[in-house]
Design a protein around this motif. Sequence first.
Motif, PDB file in Angstrom:
ATOM      1  N   ALA A   1       2.590  10.172  -3.050  1.00  0.00           N
ATOM      2  CA  ALA A   1       2.010   9.182  -2.144  1.00  0.00           C
ATOM      3  C   ALA A   1       0.928   9.773  -1.257  1.00  0.00           C
ATOM      4  O   ALA A   1       0.162   9.019  -0.643  1.00  0.00           O
ATOM      5  CB  ALA A   1       3.105   8.555  -1.285  1.00  0.00           C
ATOM      6  N   GLY A   2       0.876  11.082  -1.156  1.00  0.00           N
ATOM      7  CA  GLY A   2      -0.158  11.720  -0.357  1.00  0.00           C
ATOM      8  C   GLY A   2       0.293  12.265   0.981  1.00  0.00           C
ATOM      9  O   GLY A   2      -0.544  12.651   1.802  1.00  0.00           O
ATOM     10  N   PHE A   3       1.606  12.318   1.220  1.00  0.00           N
ATOM     11  CA  PHE A   3       2.073  12.961   2.443  1.00  0.00           C
ATOM     12  C   PHE A   3       1.764  14.454   2.369  1.00  0.00           C
ATOM     13  O   PHE A   3       1.845  15.070   1.307  1.00  0.00           O
ATOM     14  CB  PHE A   3       3.575  12.733   2.635  1.00  0.00           C
ATOM     15  CG  PHE A   3       3.908  11.355   3.122  1.00  0.00           C
ATOM     16  CD1 PHE A   3       4.013  11.102   4.480  1.00  0.00           C
ATOM     17  CD2 PHE A   3       4.092  10.304   2.233  1.00  0.00           C
ATOM     18  CE1 PHE A   3       4.306   9.823   4.948  1.00  0.00           C
ATOM     19  CE2 PHE A   3       4.375   9.029   2.681  1.00  0.00           C
ATOM     20  CZ  PHE A   3       4.488   8.783   4.035  1.00  0.00           C
ATOM     21  N   ALA A   4       1.431  15.036   3.510  1.00  0.00           N
ATOM     22  CA  ALA A   4       0.986  16.424   3.529  1.00  0.00           C
ATOM     23  C   ALA A   4       2.140  17.407   3.525  1.00  0.00           C
ATOM     24  O   ALA A   4       1.984  18.545   3.049  1.00  0.00           O
ATOM     25  CB  ALA A   4       0.115  16.675   4.760  1.00  0.00           C
TER      26      ALA A   4
ATOM     27  N   GLY B   1       3.638  -2.246  12.553  1.00  0.00           N
ATOM     28  CA  GLY B   1       3.149  -2.677  11.253  1.00  0.00           C
ATOM     29  C   GLY B   1       2.006  -1.783  10.791  1.00  0.00           C
ATOM     30  O   GLY B   1       1.394  -1.069  11.591  1.00  0.00           O
ATOM     31  N   ARG B   2       1.698  -1.842   9.517  1.00  0.00           N
ATOM     32  CA  ARG B   2       0.748  -0.872   8.965  1.00  0.00           C
ATOM     33  C   ARG B   2      -0.660  -1.022   9.533  1.00  0.00           C
ATOM     34  O   ARG B   2      -1.376  -0.028   9.666  1.00  0.00           O
ATOM     35  CB  ARG B   2       0.719  -0.948   7.441  1.00  0.00           C
ATOM     36  CG  ARG B   2       0.156  -2.219   6.844  1.00  0.00           C
ATOM     37  CD  ARG B   2      -0.032  -2.042   5.333  1.00  0.00           C
ATOM     38  NE  ARG B   2      -0.602  -3.217   4.711  1.00  0.00           N
ATOM     39  CZ  ARG B   2       0.056  -4.079   3.959  1.00  0.00           C
ATOM     40  NH1 ARG B   2       1.354  -3.897   3.742  1.00  0.00           N
ATOM     41  NH2 ARG B   2      -0.556  -5.115   3.421  1.00  0.00           N
ATOM     42  N   ASN B   3      -1.083  -2.229   9.889  1.00  0.00           N
ATOM     43  CA  ASN B   3      -2.448  -2.395  10.398  1.00  0.00           C
ATOM     44  C   ASN B   3      -2.601  -1.753  11.779  1.00  0.00           C
ATOM     45  O   ASN B   3      -3.585  -1.049  12.039  1.00  0.00           O
ATOM     46  CB  ASN B   3      -2.829  -3.871  10.435  1.00  0.00           C
ATOM     47  CG  ASN B   3      -2.944  -4.462   9.034  1.00  0.00           C
ATOM     48  OD1 ASN B   3      -3.356  -3.784   8.096  1.00  0.00           O
ATOM     49  ND2 ASN B   3      -2.584  -5.730   8.883  1.00  0.00           N
TER      50      ASN B   3
ATOM     51  N   ILE C   1       7.583   4.842   2.177  1.00  0.00           N
ATOM     52  CA  ILE C   1       6.715   5.876   1.610  1.00  0.00           C
ATOM     53  C   ILE C   1       5.669   5.260   0.694  1.00  0.00           C
ATOM     54  O   ILE C   1       4.483   5.623   0.732  1.00  0.00           O
ATOM     55  CB  ILE C   1       7.572   6.919   0.876  1.00  0.00           C
ATOM     56  CG1 ILE C   1       8.379   7.733   1.894  1.00  0.00           C
ATOM     57  CG2 ILE C   1       6.704   7.843   0.009  1.00  0.00           C
ATOM     58  CD1 ILE C   1       9.447   8.606   1.276  1.00  0.00           C
ATOM     59  N   GLU C   2       6.079   4.312  -0.136  1.00  0.00           N
ATOM     60  CA  GLU C   2       5.131   3.663  -1.053  1.00  0.00           C
ATOM     61  C   GLU C   2       4.070   2.870  -0.290  1.00  0.00           C
ATOM     62  O   GLU C   2       2.883   2.921  -0.628  1.00  0.00           O
ATOM     63  CB  GLU C   2       5.890   2.764  -2.032  1.00  0.00           C
ATOM     64  CG  GLU C   2       6.676   3.543  -3.076  1.00  0.00           C
ATOM     65  CD  GLU C   2       7.559   2.647  -3.935  1.00  0.00           C
ATOM     66  OE1 GLU C   2       7.727   1.459  -3.571  1.00  0.00           O
ATOM     67  OE2 GLU C   2       8.073   3.135  -4.964  1.00  0.00           O
TER      68      GLU C   2
ATOM     69  N   TYR D   1      -1.431   1.987   1.531  1.00  0.00           N
ATOM     70  CA  TYR D   1      -2.258   1.287   2.513  1.00  0.00           C
ATOM     71  C   TYR D   1      -2.684   2.135   3.717  1.00  0.00           C
ATOM     72  O   TYR D   1      -3.700   1.818   4.336  1.00  0.00           O
ATOM     73  CB  TYR D   1      -1.501   0.061   3.049  1.00  0.00           C
ATOM     74  CG  TYR D   1      -1.243  -0.990   2.011  1.00  0.00           C
ATOM     75  CD1 TYR D   1      -2.248  -1.856   1.593  1.00  0.00           C
ATOM     76  CD2 TYR D   1       0.035  -1.129   1.438  1.00  0.00           C
ATOM     77  CE1 TYR D   1      -2.011  -2.841   0.632  1.00  0.00           C
ATOM     78  CE2 TYR D   1       0.284  -2.106   0.486  1.00  0.00           C
ATOM     79  CZ  TYR D   1      -0.730  -2.955   0.089  1.00  0.00           C
ATOM     80  OH  TYR D   1      -0.489  -3.916  -0.866  1.00  0.00           O
ATOM     81  N   VAL D   2      -1.924   3.167   4.073  1.00  0.00           N
ATOM     82  CA  VAL D   2      -2.177   3.868   5.319  1.00  0.00           C
ATOM     83  C   VAL D   2      -2.843   5.222   5.124  1.00  0.00           C
ATOM     84  O   VAL D   2      -3.920   5.494   5.682  1.00  0.00           O
ATOM     85  CB  VAL D   2      -0.850   4.042   6.122  1.00  0.00           C
ATOM     86  CG1 VAL D   2      -1.106   4.815   7.411  1.00  0.00           C
ATOM     87  CG2 VAL D   2      -0.236   2.692   6.418  1.00  0.00           C
ATOM     88  N   LEU D   3      -2.247   6.079   4.326  1.00  0.00           N
ATOM     89  CA  LEU D   3      -2.742   7.443   4.179  1.00  0.00           C
ATOM     90  C   LEU D   3      -4.176   7.532   3.660  1.00  0.00           C
ATOM     91  O   LEU D   3      -4.904   8.454   4.052  1.00  0.00           O
ATOM     92  CB  LEU D   3      -1.786   8.254   3.287  1.00  0.00           C
ATOM     93  CG  LEU D   3      -0.345   8.382   3.799  1.00  0.00           C
ATOM     94  CD1 LEU D   3       0.479   9.234   2.861  1.00  0.00           C
ATOM     95  CD2 LEU D   3      -0.322   8.956   5.215  1.00  0.00           C
TER      96      LEU D   3
END
Length: 315
Positions: free
Chosen positions: A52-55, A269-271, A303-304, A309-311
Motif C-alpha cells: 500500500a505504500g506505508f514507509a 475521514g480521508r479528505n 490500510i487499503e 486515496y491518502v498516501l
Amino acid sequence: MNDASSQSASFSRVFADKKLSVGLLTPLEAYPNTPFPNLAHHQDIAKLAEDAGFASIWLRDVPFYDPNFGDAAQIIDPFVYAGYLSAVTRSITLGTAGAILPLRDPIAVAKQAASVDLLTNGRFVLGVSTGDRPVEYPAFGKDFDKRGEMYRESVEMINTLHQQSFPRFHSKHYGQLAGSLDLHPKPVNKRMPIMAVGRSRQPIEWLANNVDAWIWSVDDESAIRDIIASLNIAAEDKPAPHYGYATFFDLDANPDAPYQRFYNVVRIGRNALIERLLSHQELGVNHIALNLKPSRRPAQEVIEEMGQYVLPHLG
C-alpha cells in the motif's frame, strides 16, 4: 547525527527533508475492546501495508501486561518479531518503537539490532525509549529514577559497539569493554540509525546531538513549530534530528468526516486527513506512526483506503 544515516535507504525512506511519510505501529490490527490482539493474518497485513505504500512498521517493546495500563501491545518480543517480519517483507523499513534501553543489556541490543539489520539488508532502524510503564522497573531490578542516565549510557555503548573495532568503553551501569572483544555483525550501512521514542527524560540539547530522529506524541501544530525550532537551534551547525509523532488512529468510513480528537485518539475521514498530513508536512514533520488499536474498522480496510486515496498525496 543524521548526515551519517543518509547512507541508509531504510532511514531516508521514512525520514527525508521536506517530506512526510506514514508508518504503522504493531499490532497491525484493530482491537478496540480488548487489551490483547489476536495476531490473525499479521504477516499478510504486513505485506499489505508494504504494498500500500506505508514507509515503516514499528515494533513495540512491552515486556509485561499491566492491567492498569490496558494494552498488551503485539505481545511478541520486538527483535524476534523483526526477524520474522524480515522474511515476509521485501522493502518496508522495520524498526523498534522503542526498545526499552534501561531494561535491556546494551550489548544484547547492539547484537540484536545489527543481526536484524543484516537479515533485512540494512532496512532496520533502532528506536529506543525508557518505556511508559514504571511498574516494570522493579521486576527487572532496575532503578526507575536512573532511567535517563542509563538510557544515555546505553546509546553511547551501542554506538561504540557498532562503529568501532575492538572498542574500549567504561560503563557505570553496564559492563566494561577492554579492547579485546569485537561485536559482529556490524550494521550494513556502517552505523545504525538511532531514533528516540518519547522524551526518555532527555533535554532537547541531548536529543538534537545524539539521535537521527525523534518520535513523540505531540501533534499540535503550534507545539510542532516550537519543537522543530528548538531542535534546529540546539543542533547549531549540524543537521537536526527529523521529527515525527505517533498517535492512536481511527479512519472514519465517511471520507468527509472532520478531524476529531478523543483523548489520545485521532478520528478523521480521508479528505480531512489528507489536508492535515500536507499541513504537517509543511511544518516540517517527517513521519507519522499510526496505531490502529482503537479503529472501528478492520485494519485491512484502513490500510487499503490509505494506500489508494491518502498516501499518493505525500512525497
